[in-house]
Write a protein that holds these residues in place. Structure first.
Motif, PDB file in Angstrom:
ATOM      1  N   THR A 164      56.440  14.385  74.538  1.00  0.00           N
ATOM      2  CA  THR A 164      57.689  14.264  73.780  1.00  0.00           C
ATOM      3  C   THR A 164      58.491  13.084  74.307  1.00  0.00           C
ATOM      4  O   THR A 164      58.483  12.820  75.519  1.00  0.00           O
ATOM      5  CB  THR A 164      58.548  15.525  73.918  1.00  0.00           C
ATOM      6  OG1 THR A 164      58.791  15.756  75.304  1.00  0.00           O
ATOM      7  CG2 THR A 164      57.864  16.730  73.323  1.00  0.00           C
ATOM      8  N   PHE A 169      61.237  13.567  77.125  1.00  0.00           N
ATOM      9  CA  PHE A 169      60.837  13.829  78.509  1.00  0.00           C
ATOM     10  C   PHE A 169      60.958  12.553  79.334  1.00  0.00           C
ATOM     11  O   PHE A 169      61.358  12.576  80.494  1.00  0.00           O
ATOM     12  CB  PHE A 169      59.393  14.335  78.554  1.00  0.00           C
ATOM     13  CG  PHE A 169      58.916  14.659  79.951  1.00  0.00           C
ATOM     14  CD1 PHE A 169      59.172  15.895  80.495  1.00  0.00           C
ATOM     15  CD2 PHE A 169      58.252  13.721  80.729  1.00  0.00           C
ATOM     16  CE1 PHE A 169      58.762  16.208  81.775  1.00  0.00           C
ATOM     17  CE2 PHE A 169      57.844  14.026  82.012  1.00  0.00           C
ATOM     18  CZ  PHE A 169      58.094  15.276  82.534  1.00  0.00           C
ATOM     19  N   PHE A 171      52.970  24.210  76.728  1.00  0.00           N
ATOM     20  CA  PHE A 171      54.210  23.480  76.952  1.00  0.00           C
ATOM     21  C   PHE A 171      54.101  22.471  78.096  1.00  0.00           C
ATOM     22  O   PHE A 171      54.599  21.356  77.988  1.00  0.00           O
ATOM     23  CB  PHE A 171      55.355  24.449  77.259  1.00  0.00           C
ATOM     24  CG  PHE A 171      55.827  25.202  76.066  1.00  0.00           C
ATOM     25  CD1 PHE A 171      56.857  24.709  75.282  1.00  0.00           C
ATOM     26  CD2 PHE A 171      55.259  26.410  75.732  1.00  0.00           C
ATOM     27  CE1 PHE A 171      57.307  25.400  74.177  1.00  0.00           C
ATOM     28  CE2 PHE A 171      55.704  27.116  74.628  1.00  0.00           C
ATOM     29  CZ  PHE A 171      56.729  26.607  73.841  1.00  0.00           C
ATOM     30  N   ILE A 195      54.832  18.852  76.651  1.00  0.00           N
ATOM     31  CA  ILE A 195      56.175  18.309  76.882  1.00  0.00           C
ATOM     32  C   ILE A 195      56.093  16.856  77.347  1.00  0.00           C
ATOM     33  O   ILE A 195      56.986  16.056  77.093  1.00  0.00           O
ATOM     34  CB  ILE A 195      56.960  19.171  77.896  1.00  0.00           C
ATOM     35  CG1 ILE A 195      58.440  18.877  77.786  1.00  0.00           C
ATOM     36  CG2 ILE A 195      56.463  18.955  79.313  1.00  0.00           C
ATOM     37  CD1 ILE A 195      59.317  19.866  78.474  1.00  0.00           C
TER      38      ILE A 195
END
Lengths: 497, 449
Positions: free
Chosen positions: A490, A493, A483, A487
């Protein structure tokens, strides 16, 4: 929302400073052993220190405020910046002239994977070899602080559960402040390393080999100073048993060691994860020993097996050594498990996904997650019979909230997905399927040795350069519990609120 | 004896009523005007309106001259504060009603006696242990044990199959010469008053009869009354209140299979966390289909201890319709008591009544060793210790001038329970169990003084 870039850079700068200081330590070793690369190593160290000072100087008037987002960035880029700067000693000393190779080797070090592209390890200068082992050890330190301080804060994959500082189900608070906790665990980490160095020296290893193997054992790394890895000492069972013991310890939660040293041994021994971890090792070793004894032949291998204490002991020792080495994701090699039987090859491939305990330096999925997934799986049957009943999963006698189980399920699915995509990409580089899935499982779990062309007696030098970047990426996401890195990829974010 | 009671709720009122029969000097303090007015008109007591944690009010109640201060408001903190204040202001002894049972378990450690509270009463844990006892004696609608079971009180509703229906007490005694039990109180079906049985009292169908039995008399009694003492294994508990939690915990520890229905999801999770052996189900228990899914018809007992008396009674009726043999309901409203029993709910629990009885017992400490009120009957069961100076000492029972509305149920001598009839001579050190209507309690007490 505006990211606080200054504090991010300030942190990264301080990491460079830290890294440079360790490089100077390997310079000292280089000087003591007169390996002839002292100058180049000092240059690498001073360059890193200098870069760190510059970055810190320009960002010294930062606002002391860090949010979750900055946290994710610092962790991920921290590992990357360490690997970038950490590859300087290899390049400056010409031990690994190619930048991609050097970066891969360093990343493999900091992620405590232990996969190497060096064909002749013993030809590398001692100062550089020491630096190589140090990258493991520094990576291990990073993981300890990551596990107790950062992952629980970010709520990744159920890490709240076993984190010492986390509020919620597990209230095993060590000490109210994270830095104090980190220091205590580092002390244990350091103590174990020192103890192993001492034991290995007493058992007959040279001091240089002893300290390097200790650094690589406690970090569950797996770099060795010998081309044959630990198999070099196959004629000295005591040395291998010492390494087995410390690999086992490195795969346990360091918080439990802390409790044990505080006199709360009962409390540490009652830990469910520790018990399951122990049972896994015990049962798997028995299975593997029996199969090897009756169905396989240890000597049918390029590795030399002197069997100084008889065949049965040798079989047992190598089964135990390889099981612990793979479960704790250390990756030391005493025998080639891919040659034993087809069943054992699949078996070892399977346990690459286990991992050691949470709060240890090992990689992989971790025993506690398997424990909770298994328990939850069984309880699903009971829940089907009583749809309205509240049937929580219990861990260490405490019920854990449904949200954490979901976190862990999510983590597991993402891990498997990363594994499949990882294997697919490797196969695109022309690597055969067995080697590709082995590589994906091994790099993602930070194990080291894989299957097929990249088995225990081979190294990663045969992977094409682009493939080495991919392997580095997999090692990084595996190490940072998926993660933390993913992340950053993404869109939400980076989107402003 | 001068007694101050803080809190005119049901516990306070019932307590004041019990004590006022003894012509004690009672002062009742409460902030609620209506309940005070009700107590004032129904009981012979003094009432003061105000906050029981106020110094002025306590002074007003002449706390400095009081022998006992009892705080039974619904708030635990108020009770504790009031007791501490009362003690400081000069009350001899104090009793506080609490909800946190930890306090009782660790009374010494927490130093309650030190800061002025002599006794702690928790209605919730009393109710939980009462429920447990009623499951142990599953064929009886009500049960109580004296001296760890040397003598037992058992209450039975006579069905037609009972062997002594239609016979007088004397006739019944002739049929069964080996007597291990004796009837001590009878309530006729539908009647409001209680009869203390004499030799010529006739048993009738539908009578609720209270017996005193010796240790092994219980089974014999079951056989003769046509009831089998069933083994209880599967229990369904309704309600995640403190009583529900404690009941479920105690029963699960004793090896029962317990299903607990909890309405609040968070509470359900917390209970599931604390009680791994109990199957906690998130539902309010009014969903009959869900009760079916959880196999209510396989249950041996159904215990409804939710917040709401009406729901408890209704769900017990549902359980009855599903052939659950033993039902227990927590009923706070005293008016529902009689009704509930007549519709077939075996055991009723009223935690306030339990608390009041418990406190009453404490007040009588010394003479009365143990006592219990017979639910829904205006009679008390008392256990006395016989002293050398007692009037009753060294006398045959038949020669005693015993009040007509009281009866000796049995005697415990050296830890062994015996049924005491006319030819029994009472000695010093005996413990005597007496059933008495409220009006005769004083007369009975005199005999033992």
């Amino acid at each position: 929302m505006k990211l606080n870039y200054k504090i991010i850079f300030y942190f990264l700068g301080s990491l460079l400073l830290f890294n440079g200081a360790f490089m100077l330590l390997s310079t000292l070793i280089s000087f003591l052993y007169k390996d002839g690369v002292t100058g180049q190593l000092s240059l690498a160290g001073i360059t890193t220190l200098f870069l760190g000072v510059i970055v810190m100087f320009f960002t010294k008037n930062h606002i002391k405020e860090m949010n979750k987002r900055e946290g994710y960035i610092v962790v991920t880029f921290g590992w990357i910046i360490m690997s970038l700067s950490g590859s300087l000693p290899y390049i400056f000393t010409d031990s690994i002239p190619n930048f991609t190779n050097a970066f891969f080797e360093t990343m493999s070090g900091y992620t405590t994977t232990g996969a190497s592209i060096l064909n002749d390890i013993e030809a590398v200068p001692k100062g550089v070899l020491f630096w190589r082992s140090l990258t493991h050890w520094i990576g291990g330190m990073g993981i300890i602080v990551l596990a107790i301080a950062i992952l629980p804060l970010l709520g990744i994959g159920g890490m709240q559960l076993f984190a010492a500082e986390a509020p919620g189900p597990s209230a095993d608070k060590l000490h109210p402040r994270i830095t104090d906790t980190a220091k205590r665990l580092w002390l244990i980490y350091f103590g174990y390393t020192a103890a192993e160095t001492l034991f290995l020296s007493l058992a007959g290893m040279s001091f240089f080999d002893a300290i390097n193997h200790a650094l690589c054992t406690l970090s569950t790394g797996g770099f060795s100073t010998k081309n044959a890895s630990v198999a070099y000492w196959n004629d000295q069972p005591i040395i291998q048993y010492i390494i087995i013991l410390f690999m086992f310890l490195a795969g346990t939660n360091f918080v439990l060691s802390y409790f044990a040293f505080k006199g709360k041994i009962q409390k540490a021994l009652r830990d469910e994860e520790l018990r399951l971890y122990f049972k896994f090792i015990l049962i798997f070793t028995i299975i593997a020993s029996v199969i090897i004894y009756f169905k396989a032949d240890l000597t049918e291998s390029s590795i030399n097996h002197p069997m100084v204490w008889g065949k049965a002991e040798s079989v047992f020792r190598h089964a135990l050594f390889q099981i612990i080495s793979v479960i704790t994701t250390t990756g030391f090699v005493s025998a080639d498990y891919t040659l034993w039987t087809p069943f054992l090859m699949v078996f070892f491939f399977g346990i690459m996904f286990l991992g050691g305990s949470a709060g240890s330096t090992s990689g992989g999925v971790k025993v506690v997650r398997h424990l909770i997934l298994i328990k939850n799986g069984f309880l699903e049957f009971k829940r089907a019979l009583h749809p309205n009943a509240i049937i929580p999963v219990r861990y260490n006698k405490k019920a854990i909230e449904g949200g954490i189980v979901f976190n862990i399920l999510g983590f597991f699915i993402l891990y498997m997905l990363s594994f499949i995509i990882g294997a697919l990409v490797f196969s695109m580089f022309g690597i055969d399927y067995k080697s590709a899935i082995g590589l994906a499982a091994s790099t993602l779990g930070n194990v080291g040795p894989a299957l097929g062309d990249f088995g225990p007696v081979n190294n990663y030098a045969a992977i094409p350069l682009l493939g080495q970047w991919w392997a580095s990426f997999l090692m990084l996401i595996g190490r940072l519990e998926l993660f933390t890195v993913l992340i950053l990829l993404t869109p939400f974010f980076w989107r402003n609120r | 004896m001068k007694i101050i009671i803080a809190g005119a709720g049901e516990v306070g009122f019932h307590l004041a009523k019990l004590l006022s029969y003894e012509s004690q000097e009672i002062t009742l303090i409460d902030v609620d005007k209506d309940s005070l007015a009700y107590a004032d008109t129904h009981l012979d007591i003094k009432v003061i309106r105000g906050d029981s944690t106020s110094r002025a009010i306590l002074k007003d109640a002449q706390v400095e001259n009081s022998d006992l201060f009892i705080a039974v408001t619904s708030s635990e903190t108020t009770n504790i504060t009031a007791c501490v204040l009362a003690k400081q202001l000069g009350s001899d002894k104090t009793i506080a009603r609490i909800t946190n049972t930890e306090f009782i378990r660790h009374k010494e450690e927490l130093g309650f006696t030190k800061f002025g509270i002599d006794e702690l009463i928790s209605p919730e844990s009393l109710a939980a242990s009462e429920i447990e006892l009623s499951l142990k004696q599953s064929s009886f609608t009500d049960a109580y044990e004296f001296e760890e079971g040397a003598l037992k009180m058992a209450r039975i509703v006579l069905s037609r199959s009972a062997l002594f229906v239609g016979k007088t007490v004397k006739e019944a005694a002739k049929i069964f010469p080996e007597i291990h039990f004796v009837p001590i109180a009878i309530q006729r079906f539908g009647a409001q008053y209680t009869i203390i049985p004499r030799g010529d009292t006739k048993f009738q169908k539908g009578d609720t009869v209270v017996f005193i039995t010796t240790e092994n008399g219980g089974e014999e009694l079951c056989r003769l009354t046509g009831k089998a003492n069933r083994d209880i294994k599967n229990v369904m508990v309704l309600g995640g209140s403190k009583i529900g939690f404690k009941t479920a915990r105690d029963l699960a520890e004793k090896g029962f299979n317990v299903k607990l229905f909890v309405e609040n999801k968070e509470r359900a999770f917390d209970i599931a966390d604390d009680l791994p052996k109990v199957l906690v189900i998130h539902s309010d228990g009014r969903n009959v289909q869900l009760l079916d899914e959880e196999n209510i018809s396989d249950m041996d007992a159904f215990i409804a201890v939710g917040e709401n008396s009406e729901t408890n009674i209704m769900s017990c009726l549902v359980a009855k319709s599903k052939d659950v043999k033993k039902t227990v309901a927590l009923v706070e409203n005293m008016d529902y008591f009689e009704l509930s029993q007549s519709v077939g709910i075996e055991t009723l629990i009223n935690k306030k009544l339990l608390a009041a009885n418990n406190i009453f017992r404490y007040i009588r400490k010394g003479e009365v060793v143990a006592m219990t009120k017979l639910n829904n009957m205006n009679a008390e069961l008392l256990e006395f210790e016989v002293k050398a100076s007692s009037e009753i000492c060294n006398k045959y029972i038949k020669k005693l001038d015993f009040p007509r509305s009281a009866i000796i149920g049995g005697v415990i001598r050296d830890g062994i329970g015996q049924i005491a009839l006319g030819d029994f001579k009472i000695r010093e050190g005996d413990r005597v169990v007496v059933c008495s209507l409220l009006q005769s309690i004083k007369g009975v007490e005199k005999l033992f003084r």
